[in-house]
Structures are given as structure tokens and as C-alpha cells.
Design an enzyme around this catalytic site. Structure first.
Site, PDB file in Angstrom:
ATOM      1  N   HIS A  17      32.774  12.113 -39.360  1.00 47.22           N
ATOM      2  CA  HIS A  17      33.875  12.929 -38.824  1.00 47.22           C
ATOM      3  C   HIS A  17      33.866  12.888 -37.296  1.00 47.22           C
ATOM      4  O   HIS A  17      34.912  12.759 -36.652  1.00 47.22           O
ATOM      5  CB  HIS A  17      33.721  14.402 -39.236  1.00 47.22           C
ATOM      6  CG  HIS A  17      33.842  14.657 -40.697  1.00 47.22           C
ATOM      7  ND1 HIS A  17      32.895  15.354 -41.412  1.00 47.22           N
ATOM      8  CD2 HIS A  17      34.807  14.326 -41.597  1.00 47.22           C
ATOM      9  CE1 HIS A  17      33.264  15.444 -42.678  1.00 47.22           C
ATOM     10  NE2 HIS A  17      34.428  14.832 -42.814  1.00 47.22           N
ATOM     11  N   LYS A  41      38.154  23.246 -53.745  1.00 43.77           N
ATOM     12  CA  LYS A  41      36.993  22.336 -53.734  1.00 43.77           C
ATOM     13  C   LYS A  41      35.676  23.094 -53.803  1.00 43.77           C
ATOM     14  O   LYS A  41      34.619  22.478 -53.793  1.00 43.77           O
ATOM     15  CB  LYS A  41      37.020  21.469 -52.465  1.00 43.77           C
ATOM     16  CG  LYS A  41      38.189  20.504 -52.431  1.00 43.77           C
ATOM     17  CD  LYS A  41      38.091  19.506 -51.295  1.00 43.77           C
ATOM     18  CE  LYS A  41      39.244  18.516 -51.390  1.00 43.77           C
ATOM     19  NZ  LYS A  41      39.257  17.541 -50.298  1.00 43.77           N
ATOM     20  N   ARG A  90      37.684   5.252 -44.553  1.00 43.94           N
ATOM     21  CA  ARG A  90      36.420   4.537 -44.744  1.00 43.94           C
ATOM     22  C   ARG A  90      36.719   3.297 -45.585  1.00 43.94           C
ATOM     23  O   ARG A  90      37.437   2.420 -45.165  1.00 43.94           O
ATOM     24  CB  ARG A  90      35.386   5.455 -45.409  1.00 43.94           C
ATOM     25  CG  ARG A  90      34.921   6.569 -44.490  1.00 43.94           C
ATOM     26  CD  ARG A  90      34.194   7.641 -45.225  1.00 43.94           C
ATOM     27  NE  ARG A  90      35.079   8.232 -46.242  1.00 43.94           N
ATOM     28  CZ  ARG A  90      34.775   9.238 -47.018  1.00 43.94           C
ATOM     29  NH1 ARG A  90      33.590   9.796 -46.938  1.00 43.94           N
ATOM     30  NH2 ARG A  90      35.641   9.719 -47.887  1.00 43.94           N
ATOM     31  N   SER A 128      30.671  13.973 -46.755  1.00 42.36           N
ATOM     32  CA  SER A 128      30.040  15.295 -46.843  1.00 42.36           C
ATOM     33  C   SER A 128      29.389  15.479 -48.208  1.00 42.36           C
ATOM     34  O   SER A 128      28.325  16.099 -48.308  1.00 42.36           O
ATOM     35  CB  SER A 128      31.083  16.392 -46.628  1.00 42.36           C
ATOM     36  OG  SER A 128      31.617  16.321 -45.337  1.00 42.36           O
TER      37      SER A 128
END
Ligand code: PNS
Length: 159
Positions: A17, A41, A90, A128
């Protein structure tokens, strides 16, 4: 004045990030790191904790600030008069989801431009969720997150 929003759940913020945020800060006049509530989430860190961790991680970047938000990203971006949404990309696996989000956000607010910044190779695999999983098994995560985030993870997952 170009103001960008870099949104995410940041549960927690990682070097991946930070790479995107740092490069966005070089391209834009101002960057707002928008920490989403993302209640669906079920984040392990509260919205406030994620905001504080992100704030500490970017305190060396003078044109970057961190704000929590709930609700739609486009509403938040409009309320801050941002013109650009910056997202990190990514591997190809990110593409489908990000493509969908960019198209949806365009439908909702076509004055907002979504810009993608490619992750450099060393962060392509970093997420993460991987960091959380490693930390939950007591593995060191110092190579993936800043020291204060590694400490917060150790506190969250005591041995
Ligand atoms: O780091 P993440 O979890 O991949 O970030 C996803 C995020 C927070 C950018 C995305 O879920 C989002 O924009 N959430 C805010 C609500 C919203 O605007 N959703 C899109 C329309 S359904």
C-alpha cells in the site's frame, strides 16, 4: 490542484500500500488515503485502529492525509472534491475485481478518473490477508509492514 483518493480497507496497511501511496503522492498535489469501514469484510482492526496505523505510516509524506469513511467511495471522493481515484494493481488476479469497481465507479461518477499504479515485483504477492495469516501463526511480518504495524499485529495475536 490535483487531489487523489487512494481507497482501501487497510487491514492493516502494508509496504505494498505504501508503495502505491508514495508514488501517487509524487504524481498528485494531494493524496487522501481513504480507509473504508468495509464492515462486510469483518476486519480484525477497527476502523479507528486502521486509520491510526495508516496515519502513522504516512506521516513522513507532507501531501498525504488519512481519513476514515463509510458509504460509497464516490460520495466520499466527491465530498473531498477529488478528481482521481488511485488503485494499486498487483497480479492479473486483481484485474477482474478492479475492472468491475472502476466501471461501477465510472457509472456512478464519470467525472472521477480511476488510475492504476502497478505494484513493483517485490510486492506483487503481498496482501493484508497474507500478513494477517502469517501474524496469526506467530510468524514475523517485519519485511511486509512498518514496525508499528508489526507491533499492532503482535498485540492482536499474542503467543
Ligand atoms: O483494500 P480493499 O478491501 O480491496 O478495498 C476495497 C474498497 C474499500 C476500495 C472498496 O470496497 C470500496 O470502494 N468500498 C466502499 C464502498 C463502495 O463504494 N463500493 C463500491 C460500490 S458497491
Amino acid at each position: 490542484m490535483k487531489r487523489a483518493v487512494t481507497p482501501g480497507t487497510f487491514d492493516p496497511i502494508t509496504f505494498g500500500h505504501l508503495d502505491v501511496i508514495t508514488r501517487a503522492a509524487q504524481l498528485m498535489d494531494e493524496v487522501i488515503v481513504a480507509v473504508a469501514a468495509s464492515a462486510g469484510k469483518k476486519p480484525i482492526f477497527t476502523l479507528e485502529e486502521r486509520t491510526v496505523l495508516a496515519r502513522q505510516a504516512v506521516e513522513h509524506l507532507p501531501n498525504v492525509r488519512v481519513e476514515p469513511f463509510e458509504g460509497l467511495l464516490v460520495d466520499f471522493a466527491r465530498s473531498r472534491e477529488a478528481q482521481v481515484l488511485v488503485k494499486g494493481l498487483r497480479a492479473i488476479t486483481d484485474f477482474e475485481y478492479e475492472f468491475q469497481m472502476a466501471a461501477l465507479n465510472y457509472q456512478l461518477a464519470n467525472e472521477l478518473e480511476t488510475v492504476f499504479i502497478m505494484s513493483p515485483p517485490q510486492y506483487m504477492y503481498l496482501s493484508s490477508s497474507i500478513v494477517r495469516e502469517l501474524a496469526s501463526f506467530g510468524s514475523p511480518v517485519d519485511m511486509f509492514v512498518p514496525p508499528h504495524v508489526a507491533k499492532a499485529l503482535r498485540d492482536k495475536f499474542p503467543d
